[in-house]
Motif scaffolding. Structure first.
Motif, mmCIF file in Angstrom:
data_model
loop_
_atom_site.group_PDB
_atom_site.id
_atom_site.type_symbol
_atom_site.label_atom_id
_atom_site.label_comp_id
_atom_site.label_asym_id
_atom_site.label_seq_id
_atom_site.Cartn_x
_atom_site.Cartn_y
_atom_site.Cartn_z
ATOM 1 N N SER A 201 0.820 -1.207 0.000
ATOM 2 C CA SER A 201 0.000 0.000 0.000
ATOM 3 C C SER A 201 0.857 1.261 0.000
ATOM 4 O O SER A 201 1.858 1.352 0.717
ATOM 5 C CB SER A 201 -0.932 0.012 1.218
ATOM 6 O OG SER A 201 -1.632 1.236 1.299
ATOM 7 N N VAL A 225 -7.124 -2.822 1.974
ATOM 8 C CA VAL A 225 -5.976 -2.436 1.145
ATOM 9 C C VAL A 225 -6.344 -2.493 -0.332
ATOM 10 O O VAL A 225 -5.978 -1.603 -1.118
ATOM 11 C CB VAL A 225 -4.767 -3.342 1.439
ATOM 12 C CG1 VAL A 225 -3.643 -3.109 0.427
ATOM 13 C CG2 VAL A 225 -4.250 -3.102 2.853
ATOM 14 N N ALA A 229 -6.396 0.656 -2.862
ATOM 15 C CA ALA A 229 -5.586 0.650 -4.079
ATOM 16 C C ALA A 229 -6.449 0.911 -5.308
ATOM 17 O O ALA A 229 -6.047 1.630 -6.230
ATOM 18 C CB ALA A 229 -4.864 -0.681 -4.223
#
Length: 297
Positions: A201, A225, A229
């Protein structure tokens, strides 16, 4: 002059012998004579290692160990090396030594070894790795020390220490996380599983705070995460990423290679292609010579 260029010795039988010292068979009772490898040494002749890699000794743990030693004695000998004036310096077992002092023992069982400074540091690090209460960042730092100080590769360490290479590689990569995230792992507010999910990340610090605040599981962290993203990719679609900007995986790989080679490594991967280049920077001719030797092998 030649000694200055002597390469670090490899792992294998040498490290196996060091590990056998760190994990010897315990003494079954105090009344039995020590094995021929052990001797009893007056506790006042033993001194601490000033370069002990582990700096924190929790008082609660020492109190528990002191109570155990009062009842059962020292079940695992300390490892020491001889010093001038008949003294012995602790290589491994400082907690046992401190607890034995608190238990008012007059002598403790030890293994006396003629270790070099390098071997002494290796044993101290190995003992720390074997400890069950080590947090993920402490373990990662231990592996990094073995690689940077002694030139050990992840493959060789995995084989000698009975760990998988992926276990070592994943922990070492945690050292590339932002410092505030590493502190959360050290304080056990984040597990190693949480930290591994954050490695890729670009927003690890903010996500880490959300994870701690929400008490998220590792699975929930992985989902968070991915969503983060995806949001970043959507936002950056309107503004293409600069060609010189590297992703977290590339930076992590650069760090791993730099730690292993002990030289600066830069990876230039061409976007949209499987091709690229690797640049290794050396600081002096000795490093260049060492690099040539490694490549020739």
């Amino acid at each position: 002059m030649a000694d200055k260029k002597k390469k670090p010795r490899g792992l294998g039988r040498g490290l196996s012998a060091l590990m056998a010292d760190v994990n010897p068979a315990p003494v079954s009772t105090q009344s039995e004579a020590p094995r021929n490898a052990e001797v009893l040494v007056p506790i006042e002749k033993i001194v601490a290692n000033p370069n002990q890699p582990r700096r924190q000794f929790l008082q609660e743990d020492l109190d528990d160990l002191t109570a155990s030693i009062k009842e059962k004695g020292v079940l695992q000998p300390l490892i020491v090396r001889p010093k001038a004036g008949g003294a012995y310096e602790i290589v491994a077992g400082e907690r046992r030594w401190r607890a034995s002092q608190a238990a008012q023992l007059h002598e403790v069982p030890v293994l006396i070894r003629e270790y070099s400074d390098q071997e002494m540091m290796e044993v101290a690090i190995i003992e720390n790795i074997q400890r069950s209460d080590l947090n993920a960042m402490e373990e990662a730092q231990s592996y990094k020390q073995l690689m940077e100080k002694f030139g050990h590769t992840q493959e060789k360490m995995a084989e000698a220490l009975g760990k998988s290479r992926s276990h070592i590689a994943n922990l070492v990569r945690l050292l590339h996380l932002p410092e505030d995230v590493q502190i959360l792992v050290q304080e056990r507010k984040l597990s190693a599983g949480h930290a591994r999910a954050l490695i890729t990340s670009d927003n690890a610090s903010d996500l880490a705070r959300k994870i701690v605040k929400g008490g998220l599981s590792v699975r929930a962290t992985e989902s968070l995460v991915k969503k983060d993203a995806a949001g970043i990719r959507t936002a950056s679609a309107k503004k293409p990423k600069a060609a010189s900007e590297k992703d977290a995986d590339t930076r992590a790989l650069e760090g791993d290679l730099s730690a292993m080679l002990k030289m600066k490594v830069s990876i230039d991967h061409k976007p949209g292609s499987e091709a690229g280049s690797v640049t290794i920077s050396y600081e002096n001719l000795d490093q260049l010579d060492e690099l040539c030797n490694m490549l020739s092998r």
